[in-house]
Structure formats: structure tokens, C-alpha cells
Motif scaffolding. Sequence first.
Motif, short mmCIF file in Angstrom:
data_model
loop_
_atom_site.label_atom_id
_atom_site.label_comp_id
_atom_site.label_asym_id
_atom_site.label_seq_id
_atom_site.Cartn_x
_atom_site.Cartn_y
_atom_site.Cartn_z
N LYS A 8 21.91 7.93 39.59
CA LYS A 8 21.24 6.70 40.03
C LYS A 8 19.91 6.51 39.31
O LYS A 8 19.56 5.40 38.91
N SER A 9 19.18 7.58 39.13
CA SER A 9 17.90 7.50 38.42
C SER A 9 18.13 7.14 36.95
O SER A 9 17.38 6.33 36.38
N TYR A 10 19.16 7.73 36.35
CA TYR A 10 19.49 7.42 34.96
C TYR A 10 19.83 5.95 34.81
O TYR A 10 19.34 5.27 33.89
N MET A 11 20.67 5.43 35.70
CA MET A 11 21.05 4.03 35.64
C MET A 11 19.83 3.13 35.80
O MET A 11 19.67 2.15 35.06
N LYS B 104 20.45 16.32 35.42
CA LYS B 104 19.51 17.13 36.20
C LYS B 104 18.91 18.23 35.34
O LYS B 104 17.70 18.51 35.41
N GLU B 105 19.72 18.84 34.49
CA GLU B 105 19.26 19.96 33.67
C GLU B 105 18.69 19.54 32.32
O GLU B 105 17.87 20.25 31.74
N ASN B 106 19.11 18.38 31.82
CA ASN B 106 18.79 18.02 30.44
C ASN B 106 18.11 16.67 30.27
O ASN B 106 17.75 16.32 29.14
N GLY B 107 17.97 15.89 31.36
CA GLY B 107 17.49 14.52 31.27
C GLY B 107 16.03 14.37 30.86
O GLY B 107 15.39 15.35 30.46
N PRO B 108 15.51 13.16 30.97
CA PRO B 108 16.09 12.02 31.69
C PRO B 108 17.20 11.27 30.93
O PRO B 108 17.94 10.51 31.51
N SER C 71 29.74 15.58 37.22
CA SER C 71 29.46 16.35 36.02
C SER C 71 28.26 15.76 35.27
O SER C 71 27.38 16.50 34.80
N PHE C 72 28.21 14.45 35.19
CA PHE C 72 27.09 13.79 34.52
C PHE C 72 25.79 14.00 35.29
O PHE C 72 24.73 14.21 34.70
N ASN C 73 25.88 13.94 36.60
CA ASN C 73 24.70 14.16 37.44
C ASN C 73 24.10 15.54 37.18
O ASN C 73 22.88 15.70 37.03
#
Length: 262
Positions: A230-233, A185-189, A179-181
Amino acid sequence: MSTLRIQPSTTSAISSTIKNLHLGFSFRLPCKNYGVSKRPRNLSVMAVATDPLEVCVKASSTSPNRLGDCPFCQRVLLTIEEKHLPYDMKLVDLGNKPEWFLKISPEGKVPVIKLDEKWLPDSDVITQSLEEKYPDPPLGTPPEKASVGSKIFSTFIGFLKSKDPSDGSQQALLNELNSFNDYIKENGPFINGGKVSAADLSLGPKLYHLEIALGHYKNWSVADSLPHVKSYMKTIFSMDSFIKTRALPDDVIVGWRPKVFG
């Protein structure tokens, strides 16, 4: 007890700001705890910390004079760092709490911080109070986004403690990470889009613990099928403020051992 002092040159930063505005007049700062931010077409008063904030945090259990593994302490320190406030970090041995600490925190819990001559506990209260007292730069997260990723930590703990591979705890964590992924994806980074906010400063330390503890005790890691997690982390973990305030991996491992083995 060890004390680490970290005090940026607040005075020089204020002087530089005033010099660059070319306002054509001078003024005196009203008191040592406040600075006046003067901008063209607008006058505003902004609280500026000149004396270091006193903050009590968990001490390392594996290395002397190092910060310990409490993710809630790191959340508070991240907030202070991101707001560029000077602070005096007081390391507390939670296995042997000193009397001076118990006087200001009768429950013996960290973090606690001194604001306006009062000691405040609880990372939620502390970070909100810091946001209100020192609003620049703003770190607030809109209410509709504040709970994004909030169930990851509890499902991580459930999976970490689990002794039964078929109890659904791993899947519960995967559901939250999926869900977080999708959200990132839609709202990040970041949770609030392009800039880091309070929600990231809360979730980041918990994901750091997840990565280390599950890697050590479960030989488990975030799957490649979750690239945005993974990119967020990676982004959060590489922030200067995060590197400066993170716990040693050994402390994280030792800290979670009682949860794993009971």
C-alpha cells in the motif's frame, strides 16, 4: 486526432549547466540533437532531445483529448517524463484507427515511438531504447531485480476474470502481493532501493489498474495486512510524472469491462 505538445526548456537547462561549471572557455554544440556535458576532470558526450519525441498512445474512450487506459502506454510516457524529454503525444482512437497510424503500426498496436527516424513498437523495446539513447538520468533495473512483482499483473487479470470464488485465482494474486510486500519491506521503498527505476515504471500503471478495476468489479482492495504494498502504491501514484500520465478511472473501468463480461 488530438495532439498535446509538452516541451520543457531544454536549451535553458543546458545553458544553466554550462554557466555553473565555470570552465573558463566556450564551445559550440555539435548539432541541434546533441548537447555536450562538461564536468571537471571528465569530458562526456550525452544525447539530449531538443526536438519532441513523437509517441502514439491510446486515446480516452470516455473523454475527448485525454490519454486512454493502456498501462503500457503509460509506462513509456513515465519513462519519457522521468528522463525529462520533450515529446509530442499523438492520441489514437483504437476503435477507429486512422490510416496514418496503420502505416506506421500495421498491427494497429500502441505504444509506438519514433526514434532515429524509425517507428518502434512494444513498451519493452521502447523503454530499453530510450535508456540506451538517453542514459541520464539512469533508470535501468539490475537483472536480478527486474522481475520483482512481474507476476502480479497476470494474477490480477486471472482474479478479475474469475467467475468461481473457489478457483484459487484470488489466492494466487494474494501470494504475489505477499511476496512483493516482503520484498519492499526489506529492499524498498522502490524495487531497486532508494530510487525509482524501470521496473517501477512498468509495475506502477498495472497496480493502478488493479486498484481501480478490482475495486469496481470485485469490491476488493489491497488489505491492510500488506502495508508495504500500500505504501509503495501510494508513493508511485503520487509522483508528478504518474499524475501527469495516468488514465481516468472511468477509462480503466470501461477498458476492463470486456475481460469481466466476455
